[in-house]
Write a protein that holds these residues in place. Structure first.
Motif, short mmCIF file in Angstrom:
data_model
loop_
_atom_site.label_atom_id
_atom_site.label_comp_id
_atom_site.label_asym_id
_atom_site.label_seq_id
_atom_site.Cartn_x
_atom_site.Cartn_y
_atom_site.Cartn_z
N CYS A 15 45.65 27.24 50.86
CA CYS A 15 44.71 28.25 50.84
C CYS A 15 44.77 29.16 49.49
O CYS A 15 43.73 29.63 49.08
CB CYS A 15 44.92 29.17 51.93
N ALA A 16 45.72 29.37 48.94
CA ALA A 16 46.00 30.11 47.73
C ALA A 16 45.41 29.33 46.85
O ALA A 16 44.92 30.05 45.70
CB ALA A 16 47.51 30.59 47.36
N SER A 17 45.68 27.94 46.72
CA SER A 17 45.06 27.11 45.73
C SER A 17 43.57 27.39 45.78
O SER A 17 42.96 27.19 44.91
CB SER A 17 45.55 25.83 45.53
N TYR A 18 43.19 27.14 46.85
CA TYR A 18 41.47 27.01 47.05
C TYR A 18 41.12 28.59 46.74
O TYR A 18 39.86 28.63 45.99
CB TYR A 18 41.27 26.99 48.61
N ALA A 19 41.63 29.55 46.96
CA ALA A 19 41.24 30.72 46.55
C ALA A 19 41.17 31.01 44.79
O ALA A 19 40.34 31.58 44.44
CB ALA A 19 41.86 32.01 47.29
N LEU A 20 42.28 30.69 44.40
CA LEU A 20 42.26 30.65 42.86
C LEU A 20 41.33 29.88 42.31
O LEU A 20 40.79 30.17 41.07
CB LEU A 20 43.88 30.18 42.53
N LEU A 21 41.06 28.49 42.78
CA LEU A 21 40.04 27.76 42.27
C LEU A 21 38.58 28.52 42.20
O LEU A 21 38.03 28.57 41.13
CB LEU A 21 39.78 26.60 43.14
N PHE A 22 38.15 29.42 43.19
CA PHE A 22 37.12 30.20 43.14
C PHE A 22 37.31 31.09 42.23
O PHE A 22 36.04 31.37 41.64
CB PHE A 22 36.77 30.42 44.82
N ILE A 64 33.88 34.16 48.49
CA ILE A 64 34.34 33.04 49.08
C ILE A 64 36.04 32.93 48.82
O ILE A 64 36.92 32.80 49.79
CB ILE A 64 33.78 31.73 48.58
N GLY A 65 36.38 33.43 47.66
CA GLY A 65 37.78 33.31 47.22
C GLY A 65 38.74 34.32 48.07
O GLY A 65 40.06 34.23 48.26
N CYS A 66 37.94 35.52 48.31
CA CYS A 66 38.71 36.60 49.14
C CYS A 66 38.86 36.04 50.84
O CYS A 66 39.60 36.12 51.21
CB CYS A 66 37.93 37.89 49.09
#
Length: 66
Positions: A15-22, A64-66
């Motif tokens: 989840c953290a990686s996904y948020a950082l990607l956005f 989305i990242g939040c």
């Protein structure tokens, strides 16, 4: 018990990686705004809305990242 913690840690890392990607994608588009807007403007379908889309996409990516 260790497997449950490992699963939770793995899910949290994903989840953290996904948020950082956005966040990275939004920052990249914001930093290179003129180039991003130019690329959107080159699309025959999106050219009429290039300014609106070039502002909206980074904002949506941050949300989305939040």
């Amino acid at each position: 018990m260790n497997i449950i913690k490992l699963k939770r840690l793995t899910i949290l890392a994903c989840c953290a990686s996904y948020a950082l990607l956005f966040f990275y994608a939004a920052a990249s588009k914001t930093i290179e705004y003129s180039e991003f807007r130019l690329q959107i403007g080159q699309s025959p379908i999106l050219s009429a809305y290039a300014t609106l889309i070039s502002y909206a996409i980074p904002i949506i990516e941050i949300l989305i990242g939040c």
